[in-house]
Design an enzyme around this catalytic site. Sequence first.
Site, PDB file in Angstrom:
ATOM      1  N   ASP A  94       9.652   6.026  14.955  1.00  0.00           N
ATOM      2  CA  ASP A  94       9.324   7.153  14.474  1.00  0.00           C
ATOM      3  C   ASP A  94       9.654   7.987  16.008  1.00  0.00           C
ATOM      4  O   ASP A  94       8.834   7.945  16.787  1.00  0.00           O
ATOM      5  CB  ASP A  94       7.905   8.012  13.727  1.00  0.00           C
ATOM      6  CG  ASP A  94       7.657   9.067  13.930  1.00  0.00           C
ATOM      7  OD1 ASP A  94       8.121  10.004  13.762  1.00  0.00           O
ATOM      8  OD2 ASP A  94       6.214   9.509  14.473  1.00  0.00           O
ATOM      9  N   GLU A  96       0.924  -1.280   0.226  1.00  0.00           N
ATOM     10  CA  GLU A  96      -0.030  -0.312   0.236  1.00  0.00           C
ATOM     11  C   GLU A  96       0.873   1.279   0.542  1.00  0.00           C
ATOM     12  O   GLU A  96       1.574   1.540   0.514  1.00  0.00           O
ATOM     13  CB  GLU A  96      -0.907  -0.313   1.165  1.00  0.00           C
ATOM     14  CG  GLU A  96      -1.670   1.076   1.101  1.00  0.00           C
ATOM     15  CD  GLU A  96      -2.205   2.068   2.797  1.00  0.00           C
ATOM     16  OE1 GLU A  96      -2.343   0.685   3.349  1.00  0.00           O
ATOM     17  OE2 GLU A  96      -3.453   2.818   2.750  1.00  0.00           O
ATOM     18  N   ASP A 136      10.135  12.069  17.682  1.00  0.00           N
ATOM     19  CA  ASP A 136       9.427  13.282  16.986  1.00  0.00           C
ATOM     20  C   ASP A 136      10.070  13.803  17.890  1.00  0.00           C
ATOM     21  O   ASP A 136       9.731  14.180  19.166  1.00  0.00           O
ATOM     22  CB  ASP A 136       8.316  13.380  16.702  1.00  0.00           C
ATOM     23  CG  ASP A 136       7.513  13.975  16.048  1.00  0.00           C
ATOM     24  OD1 ASP A 136       7.742  15.276  16.480  1.00  0.00           O
ATOM     25  OD2 ASP A 136       6.385  13.743  15.692  1.00  0.00           O
TER      26      ASP A 136
END
Lengths: 512, 334
Positions: free
Chosen positions: B112, B47, B114
């Site tokens: 991830d 995807e 951040d």
Amino acid sequence: MEIITRRTPRSKKLVDYEAESVHSKLQFYRYPPTGTLSLQEFEDIALERLKVLKAVETVGLRHIKGSEEYRNEMEKVLRSFPGGVARAVCRAKCDPGDVRKDHISHFILRLAYCRMEELRRWFIAQELDLFRFRFQNENKENVKLFLENNNLNYDLVSASEKEDHRSELVACGIQGHLIEFSDIYKVEFYDVLDLIQRRKVYVSRGFAYVPHIDLVTLVLSEFRSQLSHALTIASRALPNLEEDNRLLPMLASMSKSYLGQDYGKKTSVGQITADMIEMLSRTSFPMCMQELHQNLRQHHHLRHWGRQQYGLFLKGIGLSLEEALKFWRSEFTKMMDGDKFDKQYTYNIRHNYGKEGKRADYTPYSCVKIITTNAPAVGDYHGCPFRHVDVAILRQKLQAKRIPESGVNEIVSLVKGSHYQVACGKYFMLTHNTGHDFSPNHPNEYFDESQKALNGGKDAGASSGGVKLSQPKSSQASQSTPSQKSLSQKNDDQDDLTLDEIDQSMNGIEES
Amino acid sequence: MAENISYDPNCLPDLLPIYYKRLFPYSLYYKWLHYGGVPKTYFSHREFSFTLKDDVYLRYQSFSDQQELEKEIQKRCPYKIDIGAIFSHRPKDHKTVKAAAFQALEKELVFDIDMTDYDDVRFCCSGAEICLKCWSLMQFAIKILDRALREDFGFHHILWVYSGRRGVHCWVCDPDVRKRLQQKGRTAVAEYLNIIRGGENMTKKVNLWEGSIHPSIQKAIEIVRDGFEQYAVDKQDFLGSDAKMKKVLALISDDSVRRTVEDDFKHVKTSRERWQVLQDRVKQVTSKGEGRKCACVIEEIMLQYCYPRLDINVSKGLNHLLKSPFCVHPKTGH
Ligand code: SF4
Ligand SMILES: [Zn+2]
């Protein structure tokens, strides 16, 4: 599994004793029972096991799993049951008839609980806890026998390798002077994910060094994968049972009675409007929801899990989708323009009401779920204040709510003893001036209780803004007895329940 | 990150076609995601999602090969491209298969990190801003995680990328990781690496017990120790004001030790001196066998300030999308 139900008198020699159950009462339930069984007995032993599993769940909520108290309590509770299933799972001396009941009842519940992802998850969790308890109660020979019978061989770490990793092993809890004498197994980390998750073992280059005492984790991981595989297969086989209309209703109602009340199906939808929330939040929301509400008001934003926890709770008290959209929109648009809100957040809200995606009707989170999963991280305000807030900060918050000092102390000491829900119940009593002793299992239960208390003992009446809340359970029961139709509807739900993944993919869309 | 050329997000629509025509490394990109073509469907069942102008968001895009990918990207000029999982069917056909049958099967393990999650421990910037002073935090994060992923878990194929705005992404691509790590496994690895715990209502986010600090955390401590003074003292001046001192003091759970240290702080002026005083005091107290609760407080402080803060929800799900490498960040142009 082949179940032949005939209304015959109980016959004695029903079941083939499988190899695994002859040697040891501990088993992986690999082989389904065969033979005949009266319908009455079918129901009796299934219900007994269900009670056992519920008891297992309750004990697990009160005590830290595997701790001394946990084991004692488990022992005590299981021994208090009169039936054969309980005897088989907790007494060293049980007769073959009891082992058989253990065996059959497990398989019946498999059928009852295989239908939906959520039911499967519950069943697996309780069966695993039960298995762990039994495994740890077994003596050495039986354990050895069990491992042999099930072909579970694990590599032992050599003496020299132990020496190489001595300091690491000690840091992971193996006593230094015992290292050379103790069995340590070296397995792929994939086999002991529970231990990895809690950082309980030493891992190096992909291999975990598992001390003998944690052998049970290895065995459990095997059991889990076998059981979850078996349940998936059973769920596919279930439609073939449909010709027998005596079993299905029974199985369906059995699995219904799990986890108590289901707060997803409110019949009072629409009775609460967005502008009533502020007021209700002060009088009747549990602290977890008050926290979320206040922070939403303050920051005009909540992160993903906060929106989920709070949004589903609001749905549970009867806020309709339209009102929910209005409510969230009015807060969020103080910070962002309406366009952005519509693009990023409405989908998720509609989704929770079963109007998007896989159209599952999501249910509000229970206390256990809030307390044990998705712990808050930086930037988050969700979770349970009794579990996830610093004691010092909790103290301040309680004081700010004018809880008397003695009450604050009592709550804090409950929190320190890990009795979060009891602490919440105490908070309820103090804020509602009632002696009514209760500890919530569900934030929505807290809300209902609060409404009852405020409206003078009855199910909420006209006061407090005309909030009328009904008991979902009883209304459902009176609708109809579970029929084949409702069961096949349930079957469709299977498609709808990879809940976490949906949640997470939603989460992915929004942030980054 | 040096911002010598100013970037105007409004130019993006003009620049993107050029970027996607001339610069985007399609063949490298395809080579990566194609994974040698075993099994054949590996690329075509992947995807992708595109974010177009005005936040129009297209999920479940998929492409049979490099040409189709190239064509589509150039046609749509997405502001942002996300990469998702490999599914049981072509994602673009997802509406034609039964919802239950359409499932995410495999994916890289992703992390991830951040910078916005560090706002309580950096004083130079906040929110989405970053500068050279706080970028050290990302360096700590990369060193610590990279070591753990390689040495503890034995992973080899690890890709680190600047996320384009305010952090870094990590892609672990080993075949075993992609195939064998399902949600439960990903959760386990992410939680193992996640030691900063607690939400906005939890001041102290790291808790260690003397004598049983997990080897992985011990190695992280060593890495942080190497650069801590340079970062916290030199770059952040982390004990340079009353407010800053208060933050550190709040991490000392033992009341009497905290009061003593608070007093100690008054007698010296700079962050460096204060940090030294704090360490000396803790050493002195613990050597006398007192202040049991704060035996590890120095390490706890260092970790709370520098240990990687993961958004673990991103790592847990098989189905979670993450911004693709080589994709320009629409807000910064990086
Ligand atoms: S115990 Fe349950 S209802 Fe009470 S605050 Fe915690 S999560 Fe909320
Ligand atoms: Zn900075």
